[in-house]
Design an enzyme around this catalytic site. Sequence first.
Site, PDB file in Angstrom:
ATOM      1  N   TYR A 152     -21.602 -15.042 -16.031  1.00 52.81           N
ATOM      2  CA  TYR A 152     -21.787 -16.363 -16.642  1.00 52.81           C
ATOM      3  C   TYR A 152     -23.125 -16.410 -17.374  1.00 52.81           C
ATOM      4  O   TYR A 152     -23.185 -16.781 -18.551  1.00 52.81           O
ATOM      5  CB  TYR A 152     -21.722 -17.453 -15.561  1.00 52.81           C
ATOM      6  CG  TYR A 152     -22.246 -18.791 -15.982  1.00 52.81           C
ATOM      7  CD1 TYR A 152     -23.585 -19.124 -15.785  1.00 52.81           C
ATOM      8  CD2 TYR A 152     -21.412 -19.722 -16.585  1.00 52.81           C
ATOM      9  CE1 TYR A 152     -24.078 -20.354 -16.177  1.00 52.81           C
ATOM     10  CE2 TYR A 152     -21.900 -20.960 -16.981  1.00 52.81           C
ATOM     11  CZ  TYR A 152     -23.238 -21.258 -16.772  1.00 52.81           C
ATOM     12  OH  TYR A 152     -23.738 -22.486 -17.178  1.00 52.81           O
TER      13      TYR A 152
HETATM   14  N1  LIG Z   1     -23.391 -29.757 -15.288  1.00 51.58           N
HETATM   15  C1  LIG Z   1     -24.571 -29.165 -15.259  1.00 51.58           C
HETATM   16  O1  LIG Z   1     -25.459 -29.533 -14.473  1.00 51.58           O
HETATM   17  C2  LIG Z   1     -24.856 -28.042 -16.210  1.00 51.58           C
HETATM   18  C3  LIG Z   1     -24.037 -27.805 -17.309  1.00 51.58           C
HETATM   19  N2  LIG Z   1     -24.344 -26.790 -18.175  1.00 51.58           N
HETATM   20  C4  LIG Z   1     -23.476 -26.566 -19.336  1.00 51.58           C
HETATM   21  O2  LIG Z   1     -23.201 -27.812 -19.979  1.00 51.58           O
HETATM   22  C5  LIG Z   1     -21.824 -27.845 -20.409  1.00 51.58           C
HETATM   23  C6  LIG Z   1     -21.130 -29.033 -19.769  1.00 51.58           C
HETATM   24  O3  LIG Z   1     -21.235 -28.902 -18.346  1.00 51.58           O
HETATM   25  P1  LIG Z   1     -20.125 -29.611 -17.418  1.00 51.58           P
HETATM   26  O4  LIG Z   1     -19.797 -30.944 -17.970  1.00 51.58           O
HETATM   27  O5  LIG Z   1     -20.564 -29.478 -16.013  1.00 51.58           O
HETATM   28  O6  LIG Z   1     -18.883 -28.649 -17.700  1.00 51.58           O
HETATM   29  P2  LIG Z   1     -17.513 -28.495 -16.868  1.00 51.58           P
HETATM   30  O7  LIG Z   1     -17.682 -27.453 -15.817  1.00 51.58           O
HETATM   31  O8  LIG Z   1     -17.042 -29.847 -16.487  1.00 51.58           O
HETATM   32  O9  LIG Z   1     -16.565 -27.835 -18.014  1.00 51.58           O
HETATM   33  C7  LIG Z   1     -16.292 -28.564 -19.186  1.00 51.58           C
HETATM   34  C8  LIG Z   1     -14.873 -28.313 -19.601  1.00 51.58           C
HETATM   35  O10 LIG Z   1     -14.704 -26.980 -20.098  1.00 51.58           O
HETATM   36  C9  LIG Z   1     -13.303 -26.784 -20.174  1.00 51.58           C
HETATM   37  N3  LIG Z   1     -12.961 -25.365 -20.146  1.00 51.58           N
HETATM   38  C10 LIG Z   1     -13.287 -24.453 -19.206  1.00 51.58           C
HETATM   39  N4  LIG Z   1     -12.750 -23.251 -19.522  1.00 51.58           N
HETATM   40  C11 LIG Z   1     -12.056 -23.424 -20.687  1.00 51.58           C
HETATM   41  C12 LIG Z   1     -11.268 -22.573 -21.513  1.00 51.58           C
HETATM   42  N5  LIG Z   1     -11.067 -21.295 -21.193  1.00 51.58           N
HETATM   43  N6  LIG Z   1     -10.699 -23.098 -22.616  1.00 51.58           N
HETATM   44  C13 LIG Z   1     -10.892 -24.399 -22.943  1.00 51.58           C
HETATM   45  N7  LIG Z   1     -11.636 -25.261 -22.209  1.00 51.58           N
HETATM   46  C14 LIG Z   1     -12.191 -24.772 -21.092  1.00 51.58           C
HETATM   47  C15 LIG Z   1     -12.696 -27.524 -18.980  1.00 51.58           C
HETATM   48  O11 LIG Z   1     -11.557 -28.243 -19.443  1.00 51.58           O
HETATM   49  P3  LIG Z   1     -10.358 -28.664 -18.454  1.00 51.58           P
HETATM   50  O12 LIG Z   1     -11.038 -29.350 -17.294  1.00 51.58           O
HETATM   51  O13 LIG Z   1      -9.535 -29.604 -19.276  1.00 51.58           O
HETATM   52  O14 LIG Z   1      -9.652 -27.399 -18.063  1.00 51.58           O
HETATM   53  C16 LIG Z   1     -13.824 -28.443 -18.509  1.00 51.58           C
HETATM   54  O15 LIG Z   1     -13.444 -29.783 -18.356  1.00 51.58           O
HETATM   55  C17 LIG Z   1     -21.230 -26.495 -20.018  1.00 51.58           C
HETATM   56  O16 LIG Z   1     -21.277 -25.602 -21.122  1.00 51.58           O
HETATM   57  C18 LIG Z   1     -22.143 -26.002 -18.912  1.00 51.58           C
HETATM   58  O17 LIG Z   1     -22.154 -24.579 -18.813  1.00 51.58           O
HETATM   59  C19 LIG Z   1     -25.398 -25.948 -17.966  1.00 51.58           C
HETATM   60  C20 LIG Z   1     -26.220 -26.137 -16.876  1.00 51.58           C
HETATM   61  C21 LIG Z   1     -26.031 -27.228 -15.957  1.00 51.58           C
HETATM   62  N1  LIG Z   2     -19.387 -25.109 -16.852  1.00 53.32           N
HETATM   63  C1  LIG Z   2     -20.349 -25.424 -15.972  1.00 53.32           C
HETATM   64  N2  LIG Z   2     -21.534 -24.781 -16.009  1.00 53.32           N
HETATM   65  C2  LIG Z   2     -22.489 -25.103 -15.081  1.00 53.32           C
HETATM   66  C3  LIG Z   2     -22.269 -26.088 -14.126  1.00 53.32           C
HETATM   67  C4  LIG Z   2     -21.006 -26.761 -14.122  1.00 53.32           C
HETATM   68  O1  LIG Z   2     -20.750 -27.649 -13.293  1.00 53.32           O
HETATM   69  N3  LIG Z   2     -20.100 -26.397 -15.049  1.00 53.32           N
HETATM   70  N4  LIG Z   2     -23.224 -26.422 -13.214  1.00 53.32           N
HETATM   71  C5  LIG Z   2     -24.378 -25.756 -13.161  1.00 53.32           C
HETATM   72  C6  LIG Z   2     -25.344 -26.145 -12.060  1.00 53.32           C
HETATM   73  O2  LIG Z   2     -25.690 -27.502 -12.193  1.00 53.32           O
HETATM   74  C7  LIG Z   2     -26.650 -25.358 -12.031  1.00 53.32           C
HETATM   75  O3  LIG Z   2     -27.325 -25.588 -13.224  1.00 53.32           O
HETATM   76  C8  LIG Z   2     -27.529 -25.831 -10.896  1.00 53.32           C
HETATM   77  O4  LIG Z   2     -27.015 -25.437  -9.703  1.00 53.32           O
HETATM   78  C9  LIG Z   2     -24.689 -24.660 -14.092  1.00 53.32           C
HETATM   79  N5  LIG Z   2     -23.659 -24.455 -15.087  1.00 53.32           N
END
Ligand SMILES: NC(=O)C1=CN([C@@H]2O[C@H](COP(=O)(O)OP(=O)(O)OC[C@H]3O[C@@H](n4cnc5c(N)ncnc54)[C@H](OP(=O)(O)O)[C@@H]3O)[C@@H](O)[C@H]2O)C=CC1
Ligand SMILES: Nc1nc2c(c(=O)[nH]1)N=C([C@H](O)[C@@H](O)CO)CN2
Length: 240
Positions: A152
């Site tokens: 990742y």
């Molecule tokens: N949340 C956090 O604290 C953090 C987030 N981030 C980044 O910020 C962004 C948003 O985070 P967050 O809201 O938690 O994200 P999520 O984990 O909720 O993922 C967002 C969406 O991505 C979609 N997805 C996953 N795999 C695929 C695929 N193969 N094709 C199409 N769609 C796909 C899913 O759609 P579905 O559910 O409809 O399958 C999911 O709802 C991400 O890029 C994440 O890596 C980075 C660090 C911390």
């Molecule tokens: N696709 C996602 N990416 C990440 C998520 C998540 O929920 N969905 N969450 C994190 C964590 O918050 C991490 O930043 C702290 O433990 C990272 N990326």
Amino acid sequence: MIDNAIVITGGGQRLGLAFAKALHSKLTPVVITYRAERESITELQNLGIICIKADFSTDEGVANFNQFIQSNCSSLKAIIHNASDWLAESAAVSPSETMQSMMQVHVQAPYQLNLFLQPLLENYYLQTSNAADIIHLTDFVVGKGSKKHIAYAASKAALANLTLSFSALLAPKVKVNSIAPSLLMFNENDSDSYKQKTLKKSLMQIAPGEIEGVEAVQYLLNSRYITGHTLHLNGGRHLA
Ligand SMILES: NC(=O)C1=CN([C@@H]2O[C@H](COP(=O)(O)OP(=O)(O)OC[C@H]3O[C@@H](n4cnc5c(N)ncnc54)[C@H](OP(=O)(O)O)[C@@H]3O)[C@@H](O)[C@H]2O)C=CC1
Ligand SMILES: Nc1nc2c(c(=O)[nH]1)N=C([C@H](O)[C@@H](O)CO)CN2
């Protein structure tokens, strides 16, 4: 045809859903992608947001979404590459499959869609004299790696590098930036002990929620000058 659309991948929940609700307007229609059917999809459709089922785990899925955009949009104000799978290494999935899956959603899909949709982004510039935007959602771990999410983190580092290449390739018609969050919001199944441990990793020791990401996106969209940049949303974790 749809003019000046903002495309948000992975808009069915959490950050992507917040981006869609915050950015949609009559002048700036939003198109989101999703895979899982949820109440949120109906909610977005009722707001007039176009919801397209798209699975980027294959190149065919990327091409199908590209085809929809090419057939229905005349210009794009922005593409927000938010779709992501936070996959940890596990015995259940081979290292090869884990790395392939991470590179597919975090690198292949953004890379291919940026190239396919470059003319529509440039159309926005030609019509408005304002630069269009590409925003890549990366991660704090780009700078330090991750013991439990190796593939990742590597894929997010590759995505961060796409920001550098595409910002040079597409300027001045398109700005290209990364947003690198660390913890913004927990997941439903996160234990209290995990939450306490994770909160302590940053100086601010909070999970600020979706609004932090929404305001970062709006800041980048409103800028006329920032490109090739990474906006860090990490609560001072690099100094903790
Ligand atoms: N949340 C956090 O604290 C953090 C987030 N981030 C980044 O910020 C962004 C948003 O985070 P967050 O809201 O938690 O994200 P999520 O984990 O909720 O993922 C967002 C969406 O991505 C979609 N997805 C996953 N795999 C695929 C695929 N193969 N094709 C199409 N769609 C796909 C899913 O759609 P579905 O559910 O409809 O399958 C999911 O709802 C991400 O890029 C994440 O890596 C980075 C660090 C911390
Ligand atoms: N696709 C996602 N990416 C990440 C998520 C998540 O929920 N969905 N969450 C994190 C964590 O918050 C991490 O930043 C702290 O433990 C990272 N990326």
